[in-house]
Write an enzyme that holds these catalytic residues in place. Structure first.
Site, PDB file in Angstrom:
ATOM      1  N   PHE A  44     -16.393   2.933  47.287  1.00  0.00           N
ATOM      2  CA  PHE A  44     -15.450   1.510  47.511  1.00  0.00           C
ATOM      3  C   PHE A  44     -14.129   1.649  46.969  1.00  0.00           C
ATOM      4  O   PHE A  44     -13.570   0.681  46.628  1.00  0.00           O
ATOM      5  CB  PHE A  44     -16.358   0.489  47.358  1.00  0.00           C
ATOM      6  CG  PHE A  44     -17.120  -0.069  48.580  1.00  0.00           C
ATOM      7  CD1 PHE A  44     -18.174   0.854  48.905  1.00  0.00           C
ATOM      8  CD2 PHE A  44     -16.596  -0.930  49.251  1.00  0.00           C
ATOM      9  CE1 PHE A  44     -19.036   0.436  49.984  1.00  0.00           C
ATOM     10  CE2 PHE A  44     -17.484  -1.226  50.743  1.00  0.00           C
ATOM     11  CZ  PHE A  44     -18.511  -0.440  51.017  1.00  0.00           C
TER      12      PHE A  44
ATOM     13  N   CYS B  94     -18.598  -9.043  57.871  1.00  0.00           N
ATOM     14  CA  CYS B  94     -19.208 -10.024  56.497  1.00  0.00           C
ATOM     15  C   CYS B  94     -18.127  -9.913  55.376  1.00  0.00           C
ATOM     16  O   CYS B  94     -17.763 -11.056  55.027  1.00  0.00           O
ATOM     17  CB  CYS B  94     -20.147  -8.754  56.114  1.00  0.00           C
ATOM     18  SG  CYS B  94     -21.626  -8.769  56.949  1.00  0.00           S
TER      19      CYS B  94
HETATM   20  C1  UDX Z   1     -20.860  -4.818  53.986  1.00  0.00           C
HETATM   21  C2  UDX Z   1     -21.876  -4.690  52.736  1.00  0.00           C
HETATM   22  O1  UDX Z   1     -21.469  -3.087  52.409  1.00  0.00           O
HETATM   23  C3  UDX Z   1     -23.042  -4.763  53.242  1.00  0.00           C
HETATM   24  O2  UDX Z   1     -24.019  -4.529  51.789  1.00  0.00           O
HETATM   25  C4  UDX Z   1     -23.502  -6.187  53.564  1.00  0.00           C
HETATM   26  O3  UDX Z   1     -24.704  -6.445  53.756  1.00  0.00           O
HETATM   27  C5  UDX Z   1     -22.549  -6.547  54.821  1.00  0.00           C
HETATM   28  O4  UDX Z   1     -21.130  -6.032  54.325  1.00  0.00           O
HETATM   29  P1  UDX Z   1     -20.448  -3.619  56.286  1.00  0.00           P
HETATM   30  O5  UDX Z   1     -19.573  -4.876  56.682  1.00  0.00           O
HETATM   31  O6  UDX Z   1     -21.395  -2.912  57.438  1.00  0.00           O
HETATM   32  O7  UDX Z   1     -21.258  -3.964  54.831  1.00  0.00           O
HETATM   33  O8  UDX Z   1     -19.301  -2.521  55.988  1.00  0.00           O
HETATM   34  P2  UDX Z   1     -18.991  -1.472  54.526  1.00  0.00           P
HETATM   35  O9  UDX Z   1     -19.133  -0.375  54.730  1.00  0.00           O
HETATM   36  O10 UDX Z   1     -19.140  -2.296  53.305  1.00  0.00           O
HETATM   37  O11 UDX Z   1     -17.254  -1.465  54.871  1.00  0.00           O
HETATM   38  C6  UDX Z   1     -16.635  -2.891  54.768  1.00  0.00           C
HETATM   39  C7  UDX Z   1     -15.027  -2.419  55.194  1.00  0.00           C
HETATM   40  O12 UDX Z   1     -14.399  -2.148  53.880  1.00  0.00           O
HETATM   41  C8  UDX Z   1     -14.754  -1.649  56.231  1.00  0.00           C
HETATM   42  O13 UDX Z   1     -13.726  -1.940  56.880  1.00  0.00           O
HETATM   43  C9  UDX Z   1     -14.308  -0.135  55.458  1.00  0.00           C
HETATM   44  O14 UDX Z   1     -13.352   0.472  56.257  1.00  0.00           O
HETATM   45  C10 UDX Z   1     -13.753  -0.791  54.153  1.00  0.00           C
HETATM   46  N1  UDX Z   1     -13.729   0.009  53.104  1.00  0.00           N
HETATM   47  C11 UDX Z   1     -15.023   0.523  52.421  1.00  0.00           C
HETATM   48  C12 UDX Z   1     -12.359   0.381  52.524  1.00  0.00           C
HETATM   49  O15 UDX Z   1     -11.246   0.186  53.085  1.00  0.00           O
HETATM   50  N2  UDX Z   1     -12.631   1.391  51.547  1.00  0.00           N
HETATM   51  C13 UDX Z   1     -13.525   1.869  50.664  1.00  0.00           C
HETATM   52  O16 UDX Z   1     -13.657   2.371  49.913  1.00  0.00           O
HETATM   53  C14 UDX Z   1     -14.848   1.355  51.370  1.00  0.00           C
END
Ligand code: UDX
Length: 451
Positions: free
Chosen positions: A255, A266
């Protein structure tokens, strides 16, 4: 006899939970107010892309362990344990969560329950909701039945929903009922046998664990993206910075991928709802930093639009290829997607926008029908004055400059997810921009200069 389960609300969370519980051996009844959804689920068809879920659904429709209905009465008579997984969207024009569906589902369910049972809330709700809903249940239920109640948040990620549900990294259960714990330990026996931590707590902590986890993840992403603003100004390499701080176990590398930011169903709504809830509690300052997290996140979109405008010397009539519109790879979800937002803004700024996403074209077209949706990467980049990579699908990460250079009009690319190799693209004669990267042609701002 094994417990019979119902899952109220068959969206992302509910459909996955229902299929996963059937896989664990339970008889499961999925319930939704939308007859169309119930019809298609009964045929094993999903309205969204989730790897492994259609197979699991079909397997257990065939095994007879999984059925769907629109009847809450049927659910009330059927279940020993009722999971409530309806949505809590952002209220129109506000930051707060809309609790209409949760309240409606829980009160109608409680009224329909004809024998002793357990209701388990799984939706993401504002802290304080579960305690309030406990009284809603007490008022709605028949006098002759005993209903226990627990809050058990869900942490599944899109793209990994099945795996996250069958093999969660932790189980969090907030309740004041020891019977509820006993029943849920039985339901989750498989995960507990694998030593998955089971955190028994109160309602408020359980509700907060969920929003705190999402707020922390959002903060991590905006944290690295704030540093991207600095490296854009002064030089430096945002990826190496993330790798280097990520090697500290206390921080961790996950992340910390800098790019066009977070979206989805979310993270954005949950940080807004949390701020709104905490303000309601009179703690106006407490979560104010989440407003900054949100703003940093939205500024990333401005930055990509700016980079495209700058490379093209204005957008009017220019041809932009956008690769990726889903909010993240391996998903067809475009809710609050930074990529789709950028594509729409470039279009509104006067550009001709060609778009290709391996899975999200249809969902994107429902929101922005006027973009030119292409069925292949090659079609999207053909004739482009600039190519933007906005979702890091494997296909785009693996893309080589030689494969597309004969197709484009001008060799210019913006890496909005920090997944391409600058040296490779520049070596092949492309003008390369990325988020967190100071354009090589522009001299570093001398931050020490006072003149
Ligand atoms: C998230 C939480 O991870 C999960 O635990 C919760 O239940 C629901 O919300 P999700 O929405 O499926 O899950 O996506 P996630 O994989 O967390 O990514 C969220 C956003 O962050 C995406 O747009 C992704 O591109 C972005 N992201 C993620 C980044 O920009 N950088 C990163 O390092 C990681």
């Amino acid at each position: 006899m094994g417990k019979r389960l119902t899952v109220i609300g068959t969206g992302y969370l509910g459909a996955t939970h229902a299929a996963a519980m059937a896989e664990l051996g339970f008889e499961v009844l999925g319930v939704d107010v939308d007859p169309k959804k119930i019809d298609s689920l009964s045929r094993g068809e999903l309205p969204f892309h989730e790897p492994g879920l259609p197979e699991l659904l079909l397997k257990h429709i065939d095994s007879g362990r999984l059925r769907f209905t629109t009847s809450i009465e049927e659910a009330g008579a059927f279940g020993d344990v009722h999971f409530v997984a309806v949505g809590t969207p952002q209220r129109a024009g506000e930051d707060a969560a809309d609790m209409t569906y949760v309240d409606g589902a829980i009160s109608s369910l409680a009224g329909a329950i004809t024998r002793d049972a357990l209701i388990v809330g799984k939706s993401t709700v504002p802290v304080g909701s579960a305690r309030r809903l406990k009284s809603v249940i007490a008022e709605a239920k028949r006098e002759d039945v005993k209903i226990d109640f627990a809050w058990n948040p869900e942490f599944l990620r899109e793209g990994f929903a099945v795996q996250d549900t069958l093999r969660p990294d932790r189980l969090v259960v907030g309740t004041d009922s020891s019977r509820a714990h006993a029943v849920l330990r039985e339901v989750y026996a498989d995960a507990l046998a694998r030593e998955t931590p089971y955190i028994a707590t109160d309602f408020e902590t359980a509700e907060l664990v969920k929003v705190a986890a999402n707020a922390f993840l959002a903060t991590k992403i905006s944290f690295i993206n704030a540093f991207a603003e600095v490296t854009e100004a002064v030089g430096g390499d945002i990826r190496t910075l993330a790798d280097a701080i990520g090697l500290d176990n206390r921080i961790g590398r996950r992340f910390l991928n800098s790019g066009v930011g977070f979206g989805g169903g979310c993270l954005p709504k949950d940080i807004r709802a949390l701020q709104a809830r905490v303000s309601e509690l009179g703690l106006d300052r407490t979560m104010r930093f989440l407003g900054e997290i949100d703003e940093i996140n939205l500024r990333r979109r401005d930055r990509v639009v700016y980079l495209a405008e700058e490379l093209l010397d204005g957008l009017e009539g220019k041809r932009v290829a956008v690769l990726g519109t889903a909010f993240k790879p391996n998903s067809d979800d475009v809710r609050d997607s930074p990529a789709l937002d950028v594509a729409a803004r470039l279009f509104n700024g006067g550009a001709e926008v060609s778009v290709y996403d391996p899975k999200a074209n249809d969902n994107s077209a429902k929101r922005f029908p006027r973009l030119n949706y292409c069925s292949t990467l090659s079609a999207a980049v053909s004739g482009a004055d600039v190519v933007l990579v906005l979702t890091e699908w494997r296909e785009f990460c693996d893309m080589r400059p030689q494969e597309i250079q004969a197709l484009v009009n001008t060799q210019q690319i913006v890496d909005g997810r920090n997944v391409l190799d600058k040296n490779e693209w520049e070596g092949a004669g492309w003008t390369f921009r990325a988020l967190g990267l100071r354009p090589s042609a522009v001299p570093a701002r001398d931050l020490l200069s006072v003149n």
